[in-house]
Design an enzyme around this catalytic site. Structure first.
Site, PDB file in Angstrom:
ATOM      1  N   ARG A  69     -15.093  -1.406   3.745  1.00  0.00           N
ATOM      2  CA  ARG A  69     -14.578  -0.290   4.543  1.00  0.00           C
ATOM      3  C   ARG A  69     -14.912   1.066   3.945  1.00  0.00           C
ATOM      4  O   ARG A  69     -14.666   2.090   4.573  1.00  0.00           O
ATOM      5  CB  ARG A  69     -13.057  -0.418   4.686  1.00  0.00           C
ATOM      6  N   GLY A  99     -14.152 -10.240   1.632  1.00  0.00           N
ATOM      7  CA  GLY A  99     -14.890 -11.255   2.377  1.00  0.00           C
ATOM      8  C   GLY A  99     -14.446 -12.694   2.180  1.00  0.00           C
ATOM      9  O   GLY A  99     -15.074 -13.608   2.716  1.00  0.00           O
ATOM     10  N   HIS A 120     -13.503  -2.791  -1.084  1.00  0.00           N
ATOM     11  CA  HIS A 120     -12.495  -2.376  -0.102  1.00  0.00           C
ATOM     12  C   HIS A 120     -12.709  -3.116   1.238  1.00  0.00           C
ATOM     13  O   HIS A 120     -12.507  -2.565   2.304  1.00  0.00           O
ATOM     14  CB  HIS A 120     -12.592  -0.863   0.121  1.00  0.00           C
ATOM     15  N   ASP A 124     -12.075  -9.250  -4.691  1.00  0.00           N
ATOM     16  CA  ASP A 124     -11.795  -9.415  -3.257  1.00  0.00           C
ATOM     17  C   ASP A 124     -12.988  -8.976  -2.434  1.00  0.00           C
ATOM     18  O   ASP A 124     -14.048  -8.620  -2.960  1.00  0.00           O
ATOM     19  CB  ASP A 124     -10.488  -8.723  -2.839  1.00  0.00           C
ATOM     20  N   GLY A 139      -7.406  -9.880   2.150  1.00  0.00           N
ATOM     21  CA  GLY A 139      -6.869  -8.828   3.023  1.00  0.00           C
ATOM     22  C   GLY A 139      -6.786  -9.315   4.456  1.00  0.00           C
ATOM     23  O   GLY A 139      -5.747  -9.793   4.917  1.00  0.00           O
ATOM     24  N   GLN A 163       0.507  -0.423  -4.721  1.00  0.00           N
ATOM     25  CA  GLN A 163      -0.851   0.164  -4.750  1.00  0.00           C
ATOM     26  C   GLN A 163      -0.755   1.667  -4.538  1.00  0.00           C
ATOM     27  O   GLN A 163      -0.188   2.139  -3.548  1.00  0.00           O
ATOM     28  CB  GLN A 163      -1.727  -0.470  -3.669  1.00  0.00           C
ATOM     29  N   LYS A 175      -8.604  -0.898  -8.969  1.00  0.00           N
ATOM     30  CA  LYS A 175      -9.217  -1.595  -7.824  1.00  0.00           C
ATOM     31  C   LYS A 175     -10.419  -0.820  -7.290  1.00  0.00           C
ATOM     32  O   LYS A 175     -10.351   0.405  -7.150  1.00  0.00           O
ATOM     33  CB  LYS A 175      -8.164  -1.743  -6.711  1.00  0.00           C
ATOM     34  N   TYR A 191      -2.471   5.397  -4.035  1.00  0.00           N
ATOM     35  CA  TYR A 191      -3.535   6.369  -3.793  1.00  0.00           C
ATOM     36  C   TYR A 191      -3.057   7.663  -4.441  1.00  0.00           C
ATOM     37  O   TYR A 191      -1.923   8.077  -4.212  1.00  0.00           O
ATOM     38  CB  TYR A 191      -3.724   6.616  -2.295  1.00  0.00           C
ATOM     39  N   ASP A 208     -11.485   3.654  -5.250  1.00  0.00           N
ATOM     40  CA  ASP A 208     -12.735   3.708  -4.472  1.00  0.00           C
ATOM     41  C   ASP A 208     -12.614   4.535  -3.197  1.00  0.00           C
ATOM     42  O   ASP A 208     -13.380   4.371  -2.262  1.00  0.00           O
ATOM     43  CB  ASP A 208     -13.203   2.281  -4.132  1.00  0.00           C
ATOM     44  N   SER A 260       0.816  -1.220   0.000  1.00  0.00           N
ATOM     45  CA  SER A 260       0.000   0.000   0.000  1.00  0.00           C
ATOM     46  C   SER A 260       0.850   1.271   0.000  1.00  0.00           C
ATOM     47  O   SER A 260       1.961   1.296   0.533  1.00  0.00           O
ATOM     48  CB  SER A 260      -0.889  -0.019   1.248  1.00  0.00           C
TER      49      SER A 260
HETATM   50  C1  LIG Z   1      -6.719  -2.828   7.757  1.00  0.00           C
HETATM   51  C2  LIG Z   1      -6.965  -2.655   6.295  1.00  0.00           C
HETATM   52  C3  LIG Z   1      -6.308  -1.637   5.605  1.00  0.00           C
HETATM   53  C4  LIG Z   1      -6.513  -1.478   4.236  1.00  0.00           C
HETATM   54  N1  LIG Z   1      -5.789  -0.539   3.560  1.00  0.00           N
HETATM   55  C5  LIG Z   1      -5.889  -0.471   2.209  1.00  0.00           C
HETATM   56  C6  LIG Z   1      -5.029   0.387   1.469  1.00  0.00           C
HETATM   57  O1  LIG Z   1      -4.164   1.062   2.014  1.00  0.00           O
HETATM   58  N2  LIG Z   1      -5.203   0.432   0.128  1.00  0.00           N
HETATM   59  C7  LIG Z   1      -6.154  -0.324  -0.528  1.00  0.00           C
HETATM   60  O2  LIG Z   1      -6.265  -0.255  -1.760  1.00  0.00           O
HETATM   61  N3  LIG Z   1      -6.949  -1.167   0.154  1.00  0.00           N
HETATM   62  C8  LIG Z   1      -6.836  -1.262   1.499  1.00  0.00           C
HETATM   63  N4  LIG Z   1      -7.616  -2.141   2.180  1.00  0.00           N
HETATM   64  C9  LIG Z   1      -8.565  -3.002   1.435  1.00  0.00           C
HETATM   65  C10 LIG Z   1      -7.887  -4.287   0.955  1.00  0.00           C
HETATM   66  O3  LIG Z   1      -6.948  -4.046  -0.048  1.00  0.00           O
HETATM   67  C11 LIG Z   1      -8.899  -5.298   0.427  1.00  0.00           C
HETATM   68  O4  LIG Z   1      -9.648  -4.694  -0.593  1.00  0.00           O
HETATM   69  C12 LIG Z   1      -9.823  -5.837   1.501  1.00  0.00           C
HETATM   70  O5  LIG Z   1      -9.142  -6.024   2.706  1.00  0.00           O
HETATM   71  C13 LIG Z   1     -10.412  -7.167   1.041  1.00  0.00           C
HETATM   72  O6  LIG Z   1     -11.366  -7.621   1.947  1.00  0.00           O
HETATM   73  P1  LIG Z   1     -11.048  -8.701   3.089  1.00  0.00           P
HETATM   74  O7  LIG Z   1     -10.267  -7.989   4.143  1.00  0.00           O
HETATM   75  O8  LIG Z   1     -12.406  -9.090   3.541  1.00  0.00           O
HETATM   76  O9  LIG Z   1     -10.268  -9.830   2.462  1.00  0.00           O
HETATM   77  C14 LIG Z   1      -7.424  -2.317   3.557  1.00  0.00           C
HETATM   78  C15 LIG Z   1      -8.082  -3.330   4.263  1.00  0.00           C
HETATM   79  C16 LIG Z   1      -7.849  -3.508   5.601  1.00  0.00           C
HETATM   80  C17 LIG Z   1      -8.542  -4.636   6.320  1.00  0.00           C
END
Ligand SMILES: Cc1cc2nc3c(=O)[nH]c(=O)nc-3n(C[C@H](O)[C@H](O)[C@H](O)COP(=O)(O)O)c2cc1C
Length: 445
Positions: free
Chosen positions: A298, A328, A295, A326, A349, A152, A271, A154, A182, A130
């Site tokens: 989130r 879940g 995401h 991705d 993730g 990745q 993404k 931003y 997103d 990230s």
């Molecule tokens: C703690 C945490 C931090 C995350 N930070 C980023 C990030 O910096 N950049 C990003 O593109 N996605 C981020 N994500 C999203 C993940 O890349 C991914 O899309 C997501 O975790 C997939 O879902 P899952 O946790 O249910 O497997 C983050 C997810 C979590 C859990």
């Protein structure tokens, strides 16, 4: 038995050798790792890991979506060897999944991204790093030799900072770029607010101090190791936190994809795609892949699960770009289901973060091993010896439990009607007798 053996047996007085490794022996699935992680983390770090946007509707939906599908296995196929190799974003890989980019991993374990990169390197699994990494891009790249590394991005309001970071990632050997699209606005995560999360470190309050005291392993590492920050954001000028505030300024547009693809000059994945029209736009602008993702629940609450959005996007662009998915995924069977719907691969993730929080690098290794084993097992049980054999014909919409057995097959007290003096009925389900069940793809359109 001497005293030290007794103490070891009841886990009293002796610190766990090194940070939770012993407990891994009792982890068989990702949920076991999640339980261990939640025990080890103070509530602020656990809230940051587990939480979702607003009411967490999408977070829950991400898991429930899998309940809508069931496998219809093909029997008597030779599955003595199961081939899970594929290519993801230009790299040959042994498994059809990758580690999603996440910000702030040192919140979960002091080794952070280095532990993840080593585990990914050993397994040959791609690792997305990230923009909000807590270790330098270069250090992570050297720890992760053996893994295809993705960077990745931003995009900041100030595009020159993004450009600088792209060049730095390229020079450090990152092979593909993931453009997260997103996060034009950062969502409100109330669970984080309640738990006192203030990136990149927990907020100092009476509650977080008390939580720290209750989690001495974590706290000891937190205070004795270098402070957690975002080293790749503080190249010059403002602090990490100020840069973070500038990042989500809402100005990112499709025009950015054009210059980013030009500058990167390698595979680019967009993404956060949930609409076929956006996937088509990404493909038209030269992206190599789209990542169907909310995401991890989130960002936008009430967005559909990645799995639900997947089939329509595969149908729209699956022959032009790689479609990854991705949000879940917790079981190898979940991964197999997405591949059967047409995904090229899946990103995970939280599953590897649970491993990281539970025990550092060995925990991440175990998370990868668990999912790899489950993917092979599910494929074998479905009668598929290679990923090419996974298709929508293997899936159908799960019939809700109540409707699954015809009422006339049951006795008035709810038990099976078979038995002496009772009329037996064929063991068929309404879906089989009243016509073909809808596939998951059809069900989610
Ligand atoms: C703690 C945490 C931090 C995350 N930070 C980023 C990030 O910096 N950049 C990003 O593109 N996605 C981020 N994500 C999203 C993940 O890349 C991914 O899309 C997501 O975790 C997939 O879902 P899952 O946790 O249910 O497997 C983050 C997810 C979590 C859990």
């Amino acid at each position: 038995m001497n005293l030290s053996e007794i103490r070891q047996l009841i886990h009293l007085g002796t610190p766990n050798p090194p940070y939770g490794v012993r407990s891994l022996a009792r982890c068989y699935g990702i949920d076991d790792l999640a339980r261990l992680a939640r025990r080890r983390l103070p509530s602020a770090a656990a809230g940051y890991l587990d939480g979702g946007g607003e009411d967490e509707w999408t977070l829950r939906r991400n898991r429930r979506a899998f309940d809508a599908l069931e496998f219809l296995p093909r029997l008597m196929q030779d599955v003595s060897t199961i081939d899970t190799t594929t290519t993801l974003l230009g790299a040959k890989v042994p498994l059809p999944f990758a580690l999603s980019p996440v910000g702030g991993p040192r919140m979960f374990h002091h080794d952070g991204e280095l532990a993840v990169a080593r585990a990914a390197g050993e397994a040959g699994v791609p690792y997305g790093v990230s923009t909000l990494a807590t270790q330098s891009l270069e250090d992570i790249a050297s720890a992760g030799r053996g893994a295809p590394l993705w960077f990745q991005l931003y995009v900041w309001g100030d595009r020159s900072t993004s450009r600088e970071l792209l060049h730095r990632a390229k020079a450090a050997g990152y092979q593909a770029l993931v453009l997260s699209a997103d996060t034009s606005v950062r969502s409100e995560r109330e669970r984080e607010l309640h738990q006192g999360v203030k990136l990149p470190v927990p907020e100092l309050t009476l509650r977080t101090l008390l939580e720290g005291a209750l989690h001495p392993d974590w706290s000891w590492n937190f205070v004795t190791r270098p402070a957690i920050g975002f080293p790749n954001l503080s190249m010059s000028g403002p602090t990490s936190r100020e840069r973070l505030a500038q990042m989500f300024d809402g100005t990112v547009s499709w025009d950015d994809l054009e210059w980013i693809s030009r500058e990167w000059d390698g595979p680019v994945a967009v993404k956060g795609v949930l609409r076929p029209a956006d996937a088509i736009r990404a493909a038209d602008l030269g992206a190599s892949a789209v990542i169907v993702s909310n995401h991890g629940g989130r960002q936008l609450d009430r967005a559909p699960a990645g799995l639900e959005a997947l089939p329509a996007i595969v149908d729209a662009v699956g022959d032009r770009v790689e479609v990854l998915c991705d949000s879940g995924f917790r079981r190898g069977g979940d991964i197999v289901a997405a591949l059967a719907l047409g995904a090229r691969g899946v990103l995970i993730g939280r599953p590897y973060l649970y491993g990281l929080a539970a025990a550092g690098e060995p925990g991440v290794r175990l998370a990868i091993d668990i999912l790899a084993k489950e993917v092979r097992m599910t494929m074998g049980l479905c009668g598929a010896a290679s990923l090419a054999e996974l298709d929508r014909d293997l899936l159908r919409a799960a019939v809700p439990a109540r409707a699954a057995v015809p009422a006339q097959a049951l006795s008035p007290d709810g038990g099976p009607a078979a038995g002496p003096g009772r009329k037996t009925t064929p063991r068929s389900r309404p879906a089989a007798t009243t016509g073909r069940a809808r596939t998951g793809a059809e069900a989610s359109k």
